[in-house]
Motif scaffolding. Structure first.
Motif, PDB file in Angstrom:
ATOM      1  N   ARG A 252       0.819  -1.211   0.000  1.00 54.88           N
ATOM      2  CA  ARG A 252       0.000   0.000   0.000  1.00 54.88           C
ATOM      3  C   ARG A 252       0.860   1.271   0.000  1.00 54.88           C
ATOM      4  NH1 ARG A 252      -5.214   1.046   2.363  1.00 54.88           N
ATOM      5  NH2 ARG A 252      -5.621  -1.203   2.201  1.00 54.88           N
ATOM      6  N   PHE A 253       1.956   1.246   0.749  1.00 52.61           N
ATOM      7  CA  PHE A 253       2.832   2.416   0.829  1.00 52.61           C
ATOM      8  C   PHE A 253       4.235   2.028   0.391  1.00 52.61           C
ATOM      9  CE2 PHE A 253      -0.372   3.358   4.196  1.00 52.61           C
ATOM     10  CZ  PHE A 253      -0.938   4.451   3.569  1.00 52.61           C
ATOM     11  N   ARG A 254       4.495   2.155  -0.904  1.00 49.86           N
ATOM     12  CA  ARG A 254       5.803   1.798  -1.450  1.00 49.86           C
ATOM     13  C   ARG A 254       6.672   3.044  -1.579  1.00 49.86           C
ATOM     14  NH1 ARG A 254       5.200  -2.771  -6.187  1.00 49.86           N
ATOM     15  NH2 ARG A 254       3.776  -4.171  -5.092  1.00 49.86           N
ATOM     16  N   LEU A 255       7.868   2.958  -1.041  1.00 47.51           N
ATOM     17  CA  LEU A 255       8.839   4.041  -1.211  1.00 47.51           C
ATOM     18  C   LEU A 255       9.914   3.564  -2.178  1.00 47.51           C
ATOM     19  CD1 LEU A 255       9.821   6.857  -0.408  1.00 47.51           C
ATOM     20  CD2 LEU A 255      11.114   5.789   1.460  1.00 47.51           C
ATOM     21  N   ASN A 256      10.009   4.245  -3.309  1.00 46.65           N
ATOM     22  CA  ASN A 256      11.076   3.974  -4.270  1.00 46.65           C
ATOM     23  C   ASN A 256      11.781   5.282  -4.600  1.00 46.65           C
ATOM     24  OD1 ASN A 256       9.400   5.310  -6.149  1.00 46.65           O
ATOM     25  ND2 ASN A 256       8.454   3.373  -6.794  1.00 46.65           N
ATOM     26  N   TYR A 260      10.648   9.090  -3.638  1.00 46.88           N
ATOM     27  CA  TYR A 260      11.566   9.824  -2.764  1.00 46.88           C
ATOM     28  C   TYR A 260      11.951  11.158  -3.391  1.00 46.88           C
ATOM     29  CZ  TYR A 260      15.838  10.840  -0.079  1.00 46.88           C
ATOM     30  OH  TYR A 260      16.812  11.443   0.693  1.00 46.88           O
ATOM     31  N   THR A 261      12.380  11.131  -4.646  1.00 42.93           N
ATOM     32  CA  THR A 261      12.831  12.354  -5.318  1.00 42.93           C
ATOM     33  C   THR A 261      11.709  13.379  -5.436  1.00 42.93           C
ATOM     34  OG1 THR A 261      14.458  11.083  -6.576  1.00 42.93           O
ATOM     35  CG2 THR A 261      13.863  13.256  -7.427  1.00 42.93           C
ATOM     36  N   ALA A 262      10.503  12.903  -5.696  1.00 43.10           N
ATOM     37  CA  ALA A 262       9.372  13.804  -5.903  1.00 43.10           C
ATOM     38  C   ALA A 262       8.865  14.434  -4.615  1.00 43.10           C
ATOM     39  CB  ALA A 262       8.235  13.056  -6.591  1.00 43.10           C
ATOM     40  N   ASN A 263       9.074  13.783  -3.469  1.00 44.32           N
ATOM     41  CA  ASN A 263       8.405  14.229  -2.252  1.00 44.32           C
ATOM     42  C   ASN A 263       9.313  14.548  -1.069  1.00 44.32           C
ATOM     43  OD1 ASN A 263       5.363  13.725  -2.920  1.00 44.32           O
ATOM     44  ND2 ASN A 263       6.425  11.862  -3.587  1.00 44.32           N
ATOM     45  N   CYS A 264      10.495  13.959  -1.019  1.00 46.56           N
ATOM     46  CA  CYS A 264      11.349  14.132   0.158  1.00 46.56           C
ATOM     47  C   CYS A 264      12.353  15.260  -0.037  1.00 46.56           C
ATOM     48  CB  CYS A 264      12.116  12.837   0.452  1.00 46.56           C
ATOM     49  SG  CYS A 264      11.087  11.459   0.979  1.00 46.56           S
ATOM     50  N   GLU A 265      12.804  15.807   1.075  1.00 46.65           N
ATOM     51  CA  GLU A 265      13.912  16.754   1.024  1.00 46.65           C
ATOM     52  C   GLU A 265      15.175  16.004   0.595  1.00 46.65           C
ATOM     53  OE1 GLU A 265      14.061  18.554   4.884  1.00 46.65           O
ATOM     54  OE2 GLU A 265      12.219  19.720   4.551  1.00 46.65           O
ATOM     55  N   PRO A 266      16.147  16.699  -0.002  1.00 53.21           N
ATOM     56  CA  PRO A 266      17.311  15.999  -0.585  1.00 53.21           C
ATOM     57  C   PRO A 266      18.105  15.155   0.399  1.00 53.21           C
ATOM     58  CG  PRO A 266      17.191  18.254  -1.374  1.00 53.21           C
ATOM     59  CD  PRO A 266      16.152  18.138  -0.310  1.00 53.21           C
ATOM     60  N   LEU A 285      10.055  -0.864   0.653  1.00 53.90           N
ATOM     61  CA  LEU A 285      11.279  -0.082   0.468  1.00 53.90           C
ATOM     62  C   LEU A 285      12.003  -0.701  -0.716  1.00 53.90           C
ATOM     63  CD1 LEU A 285      12.384   2.322   2.103  1.00 53.90           C
ATOM     64  CD2 LEU A 285      13.936   0.734   3.238  1.00 53.90           C
ATOM     65  N   ASP A 286      11.944  -0.047  -1.862  1.00 56.03           N
ATOM     66  CA  ASP A 286      12.354  -0.669  -3.105  1.00 56.03           C
ATOM     67  C   ASP A 286      13.869  -0.813  -3.225  1.00 56.03           C
ATOM     68  OD1 ASP A 286      12.792  -0.781  -6.249  1.00 56.03           O
ATOM     69  OD2 ASP A 286      10.677  -1.199  -5.853  1.00 56.03           O
ATOM     70  N   ASP A 287      14.280  -1.835  -3.964  1.00 51.67           N
ATOM     71  CA  ASP A 287      15.707  -2.062  -4.190  1.00 51.67           C
ATOM     72  C   ASP A 287      16.364  -0.935  -4.961  1.00 51.67           C
ATOM     73  OD1 ASP A 287      15.407  -4.462  -2.918  1.00 51.67           O
ATOM     74  OD2 ASP A 287      15.442  -5.693  -4.732  1.00 51.67           O
ATOM     75  N   ASP A 288      15.592  -0.127  -5.686  1.00 52.19           N
ATOM     76  CA  ASP A 288      16.230   0.954  -6.446  1.00 52.19           C
ATOM     77  C   ASP A 288      16.727   2.080  -5.542  1.00 52.19           C
ATOM     78  OD1 ASP A 288      13.947   2.431  -5.838  1.00 52.19           O
ATOM     79  OD2 ASP A 288      13.365   2.779  -7.919  1.00 52.19           O
TER      80      ASP A 288
END
Length: 337
Positions: A252-256, A260-266, A285-288
């Motif tokens: 339901r909540f995948r972080l890739n 990350y780039t679109a929403n998180c601070e650097p 938590l994706d392997d990429d």
């Protein structure tokens, strides 16, 4: 807390000064954990490692921590390999095995079971996880990691902004971490989960009563914006009544990397207590993200050894003797840390 001879059963036992003491001792353990020196301060001591639920990191980390202090480890894994399978009580098991060990680490699927066991034990007991209740050493190593990551940015734990994402209802690691964060000032916690898997209400209220700013959300993208730490958790499928029920929430909540780039601070740090579920239907938590320098999950596991060494040294009252029993390392150790 007077650590010497004490059982470590809950984060509720700790004051801020206690946490800072553990972290100070953990810092002292770094040369030994990183194999630059070795110590035999616990030579002859025996750890009873009793794990009645599956474990890789916690079980091996505790065992390695004890070995690195010079002690020996005896393991019991699974109910089927113990007398509990024959109907023996926790009381009887504790009375017997505490005669064979100097300290015991225990994991058990039932909430409160480790405290029950400790009540009958003749030696200190460390809680390696009791059901969905608590996981004190994981919370301590998580906070130690947060302190280390924030120090690299010229920050401390006070004023921390953290998002916890995933199964917050059954995830004992986040339960203990939330309790620990209450000891610090101006902390902001965003809880991101399906409503059915939200953080237990009593833990949320305890945080708010302690002055923690808590926001509850079902939106991943907004929840992970403007935070210092994203702490992801897997769906605790072993706590659900059926596999089908767990599968309703998986993935339901995948972080890739793109999310990350679109929403998180650097510089947002990514944490996870592991294991992360890398099956295609999950990938919380994706392997990429593996090449992202802000992925701290393996620094967490390394820090687990430091913190658990510190707990053993404090509980067995040998902190001031560690260096006196030190010697050089004779084998190849380069490249790991």
């Amino acid at each position: 807390m007077d650590f010497a001879g004490s059982s470590i059963l809950s984060i509720q036992q700790f004051t801020r000064a206690d946490v800072e003491r553990v972290f100070s001792v953990a810092d002292m353990m770094e040369p030994y954990a990183h194999r630059r020196k070795r110590t035999k301060v616990l030579d002859g001591a025996i750890l009873g490692n009793m794990f009645f639920e599956p474990s890789t990191r916690t079980r091996v980390s505790f065992g390695s921590a004890f070995n690195l202090l010079g002690g020996e480890v005896r393991e019991t894994t699974g109910f089927e390999s113990s007398a509990l399978a024959k109907g023996e009580s926790l009381y009887d098991t504790a009375r017997v095995l505490s005669g064979y060990s100097d300290v015991i680490v225990m994991r058990h699927p039932e909430e409160g079971s480790v405290a029950e066991f400790a009540g009958a034990s003749r030696v200190p007991v460390l809680n390696g996880g009791d059901g969905s209740n608590e996981h004190p050493s994981q919370a301590l190593l998580d906070l130690y990691t947060i302190q280390s990551e924030m120090a690299g940015r010229g920050r401390g734990i006070d004023k921390l902004r953290i998002a916890m994402v995933g199964d917050l209802r059954y995830g004992r690691t986040v339960h203990s971490l939330c309790k620990l964060l209450r000891l610090f000032d101006n902390v902001h916690v965003t809880l991101v989960s399906p409503s059915e898997l939200g953080m237990p209400g009593e833990i949320v209220e305890q945080m708010r009563s302690a002055g923690v700013d808590v926001l509850e959300s079902e939106q991943l993208e907004s929840g992970i914006a403007a935070v210092d730490i994203v702490y992801s958790t897997r769906i605790q499928e072993e706590r659900f009544s059926t596999q089908e029920e767990a599968d309703m929430y998986r993935g339901r909540f995948r972080l890739n990397q793109s999310v990350y780039t679109a929403n998180c601070e650097p510089n947002t740090v990514i944490m996870h207590p592991l294991p992360r579920d890398s099956r295609e239907m999950a990938r919380e938590l994706d392997d990429d993200l593996n090449d992202n320098p802000n992925l701290a999950i393996f620094r967490q596991t390394d820090n687990g050894v430091l913190v658990r060494m510190a707990l053993f040294a404090l509980v067995l009252d040998v902190v001031d003797q560690v260096d006196a029993h030190a010697s050089d390392v004779a084998w190849y150790t380069a490249g790991r840390f």
